[in-house]
Design a protein around this motif. Structure first.
Motif, PDB file in Angstrom:
ATOM      1  N   MET A  46       0.834  -1.193   0.000  1.00 52.05           N
ATOM      2  CA  MET A  46       0.000   0.000   0.000  1.00 52.05           C
ATOM      3  C   MET A  46       0.872   1.247   0.000  1.00 52.05           C
ATOM      4  O   MET A  46       1.984   1.212   0.470  1.00 52.05           O
ATOM      5  N   PHE A  47       0.316   2.274  -0.535  1.00 56.82           N
ATOM      6  CA  PHE A  47       1.084   3.487  -0.665  1.00 56.82           C
ATOM      7  C   PHE A  47       0.165   4.677  -0.842  1.00 56.82           C
ATOM      8  O   PHE A  47      -0.892   4.561  -1.441  1.00 56.82           O
ATOM      9  N   SER A  48       0.532   5.800  -0.304  1.00 59.99           N
ATOM     10  CA  SER A  48      -0.246   7.005  -0.557  1.00 59.99           C
ATOM     11  C   SER A  48       0.733   8.170  -0.632  1.00 59.99           C
ATOM     12  O   SER A  48       1.841   8.092  -0.130  1.00 59.99           O
ATOM     13  N   PRO A  49       0.323   9.258  -1.289  1.00 55.76           N
ATOM     14  CA  PRO A  49       1.231  10.406  -1.399  1.00 55.76           C
ATOM     15  C   PRO A  49       1.703  10.896  -0.033  1.00 55.76           C
ATOM     16  O   PRO A  49       2.863  11.246   0.151  1.00 55.76           O
ATOM     17  N   TRP A  50       0.795  10.880   0.934  1.00 51.24           N
ATOM     18  CA  TRP A  50       1.169  11.358   2.269  1.00 51.24           C
ATOM     19  C   TRP A  50       2.236  10.458   2.880  1.00 51.24           C
ATOM     20  O   TRP A  50       3.230  10.923   3.436  1.00 51.24           O
ATOM     21  N   VAL A  51       2.031   9.143   2.767  1.00 51.92           N
ATOM     22  CA  VAL A  51       2.989   8.189   3.338  1.00 51.92           C
ATOM     23  C   VAL A  51       4.348   8.329   2.643  1.00 51.92           C
ATOM     24  O   VAL A  51       5.396   8.288   3.271  1.00 51.92           O
ATOM     25  N   GLU A  55       6.142  11.365   3.996  1.00 50.42           N
ATOM     26  CA  GLU A  55       6.645  11.085   5.345  1.00 50.42           C
ATOM     27  C   GLU A  55       7.878  10.179   5.289  1.00 50.42           C
ATOM     28  O   GLU A  55       8.853  10.401   5.980  1.00 50.42           O
ATOM     29  N   ALA A  56       7.810   9.162   4.457  1.00 57.45           N
ATOM     30  CA  ALA A  56       8.926   8.218   4.348  1.00 57.45           C
ATOM     31  C   ALA A  56      10.180   8.939   3.851  1.00 57.45           C
ATOM     32  O   ALA A  56      11.275   8.736   4.358  1.00 57.45           O
ATOM     33  N   GLU A  57       9.999   9.820   2.878  1.00 53.39           N
ATOM     34  CA  GLU A  57      11.164  10.538   2.330  1.00 53.39           C
ATOM     35  C   GLU A  57      11.751  11.486   3.372  1.00 53.39           C
ATOM     36  O   GLU A  57      12.955  11.678   3.442  1.00 53.39           O
ATOM     37  N   ARG A  58      10.884  12.045   4.180  1.00 52.84           N
ATOM     38  CA  ARG A  58      11.348  12.965   5.212  1.00 52.84           C
ATOM     39  C   ARG A  58      12.258  12.238   6.211  1.00 52.84           C
ATOM     40  O   ARG A  58      13.151  12.840   6.795  1.00 52.84           O
ATOM     41  N   HIS A  59      12.039  10.931   6.403  1.00 56.47           N
ATOM     42  CA  HIS A  59      12.832  10.168   7.360  1.00 56.47           C
ATOM     43  C   HIS A  59      14.029   9.464   6.719  1.00 56.47           C
ATOM     44  O   HIS A  59      14.783   8.793   7.399  1.00 56.47           O
ATOM     45  N   GLN A  60      14.185   9.621   5.407  1.00 61.44           N
ATOM     46  CA  GLN A  60      15.296   8.923   4.755  1.00 61.44           C
ATOM     47  C   GLN A  60      16.620   9.613   5.036  1.00 61.44           C
ATOM     48  O   GLN A  60      16.671  10.823   5.202  1.00 61.44           O
ATOM     49  N   LYS A  61      17.675   8.793   5.065  1.00 58.36           N
ATOM     50  CA  LYS A  61      19.003   9.352   5.288  1.00 58.36           C
ATOM     51  C   LYS A  61      19.634   9.714   3.950  1.00 58.36           C
ATOM     52  O   LYS A  61      19.274   9.190   2.905  1.00 58.36           O
ATOM     53  N   VAL A  93      12.181   7.391  -1.916  1.00 58.46           N
ATOM     54  CA  VAL A  93      11.051   6.472  -2.070  1.00 58.46           C
ATOM     55  C   VAL A  93      10.300   6.739  -3.380  1.00 58.46           C
ATOM     56  O   VAL A  93       9.846   5.812  -4.045  1.00 58.46           O
ATOM     57  N   SER A  94      10.204   8.020  -3.758  1.00 58.72           N
ATOM     58  CA  SER A  94       9.468   8.337  -4.993  1.00 58.72           C
ATOM     59  C   SER A  94      10.168   7.747  -6.228  1.00 58.72           C
ATOM     60  O   SER A  94       9.516   7.362  -7.201  1.00 58.72           O
ATOM     61  N   VAL A  95      11.494   7.657  -6.161  1.00 58.76           N
ATOM     62  CA  VAL A  95      12.241   7.046  -7.277  1.00 58.76           C
ATOM     63  C   VAL A  95      11.975   5.539  -7.324  1.00 58.76           C
ATOM     64  O   VAL A  95      11.756   4.958  -8.393  1.00 58.76           O
ATOM     65  N   LEU A  96      11.967   4.912  -6.128  1.00 59.68           N
ATOM     66  CA  LEU A  96      11.662   3.479  -6.065  1.00 59.68           C
ATOM     67  C   LEU A  96      10.250   3.214  -6.576  1.00 59.68           C
ATOM     68  O   LEU A  96      10.009   2.241  -7.291  1.00 59.68           O
ATOM     69  N   ARG A  97       9.320   4.104  -6.209  1.00 58.93           N
ATOM     70  CA  ARG A  97       7.933   3.917  -6.646  1.00 58.93           C
ATOM     71  C   ARG A  97       7.842   3.889  -8.162  1.00 58.93           C
ATOM     72  O   ARG A  97       7.167   3.046  -8.761  1.00 58.93           O
ATOM     73  N   GLN A  98       8.571   4.842  -8.804  1.00 58.50           N
ATOM     74  CA  GLN A  98       8.523   4.899 -10.261  1.00 58.50           C
ATOM     75  C   GLN A  98       9.237   3.699 -10.881  1.00 58.50           C
ATOM     76  O   GLN A  98       8.771   3.113 -11.849  1.00 58.50           O
TER      77      GLN A  98
END
Ligand SMILES: [Zn+2]
Length: 191
Positions: free
Chosen positions: A1-6, A9-15, A21-26
Motif C-alpha cells: 500500500m502506498f499514498s502520497p502522504w505516506v 513522510e517516508a522521504e522525510r525520514h530517509q538518510k 522512495v518516490s524514485v523506487l515507486r517509479q
C-alpha cells in the motif's frame, strides 16, 4: 500500500544517500492508494500515524510493517483486522536463513565501504535495526556479537492475527502471541 502522504513522510525520514522512495515507486511501478473520501475512524492510533493506517485499510493490506509499532492502537488494529509489525520480526517469519544469507552476501559485495562481510553486517547493522532477525539467525555466520548500545523496540507486534500467515490467533489476542497454532505447532508466547 502506498499514498502520497505516506511517501512524503517516508522521504522525510530517509538518510542522505538512500534512494528516494518516490524514485523506487517509479522504478517498481508501485501504485498509489487513493486517499479515502470518508476516512476510517480511528481511536487509539497516534494522529501522525493515522494516515498510514487509513491507507492500509484502503489498500486492503494485512500488515503494516513499521519501526514504530507502539504508536498503532491496539483497538484500531483489532477492529480493522490489521497487524502492525516491526520489520525485524516480519522478516524473521517471511524469509528463510538461506535468503538472509544471500541478501547479506549481495549487500556486502555491492558496497564500497565497511562493513562488507556478512558477519559484520549481521553484527553491526542487523542487530541494531532488525534485532529479531539477528536473534533468529544469530550464529548463521559464526559466533556473533551483537551491538548492545541500542535498545530493541519496546513493542514489536500488535494486532490479533498471525504474523506469518495472517490466520486467527488461538485466543484472539495479539501483543504476546505472534503465530497461529498451525504456524507455531502450539502457541508461541514471546518473552
Ligand atoms: Zn499462522
Amino acid at each position: 500500500m502506498f499514498s502520497p502522504w505516506v511517501e512524503a513522510e517516508a522521504e522525510r525520514h530517509q538518510k542522505l544517500g538512500h534512494v528516494p522512495v518516490s524514485v523506487l515507486r517509479q522504478r517498481y511501478d508501485w501504485r498509489f492508494v487513493a486517499d479515502p473520501d470518508e476516512p476510517v475512524e480511528l481511536e487509539d492510533t497516534d494522529p501522525k500515524d493515522q494516515p498510514v493506517l487509513a491507507a492500509a485499510v484502503e489498500a486492503g493490506a494485512h500488515f503494516v510493517v513499521t519501526g514504530n509499532v507502539k504508536d498503532f492502537g491496539e483497538q484500531d488494529l483489532a477492529r480493522l483486522g490489521i497487524v502492525a509489525v516491526h520489520p525485524g520480526l516480519f522478516l524473521t517469519h517471511h524469509i528463510t536463513a538461506e535468503t538472509y544469507r544471500e541478501v547479506l552476501e549481495a549487500v556486502g559485495a555491492s558496497r564500497g565501504r565497511e562493513p562488507r562481510d556478512p558477519l559484520s553486517i549481521h553484527e553491526q547493522e542487523i542487530s541494531v535495526h532488525l534485532p529479531s532477525l539477528f536473534e533468529t539467525h544469530r550464529d548463521l555466520f559464526g559466533s556473533a556479537v551483537p551491538d548492545t548500545t541500542h535498545e530493541p523496540p519496546a513493542v514489536e507486534v500488535r494486532g490479533n492475527r498471525c504474523v506469518r500467515c495472517f490466520g486467527a490467533l488461538i485466543d484472539g489476542r495479539g501483543s504476546v502471541v505472534v503465530l497461529c497454532p498451525a504456524c507455531s505447532g502450539g502457541a508461541i508466547h514471546r518473552a
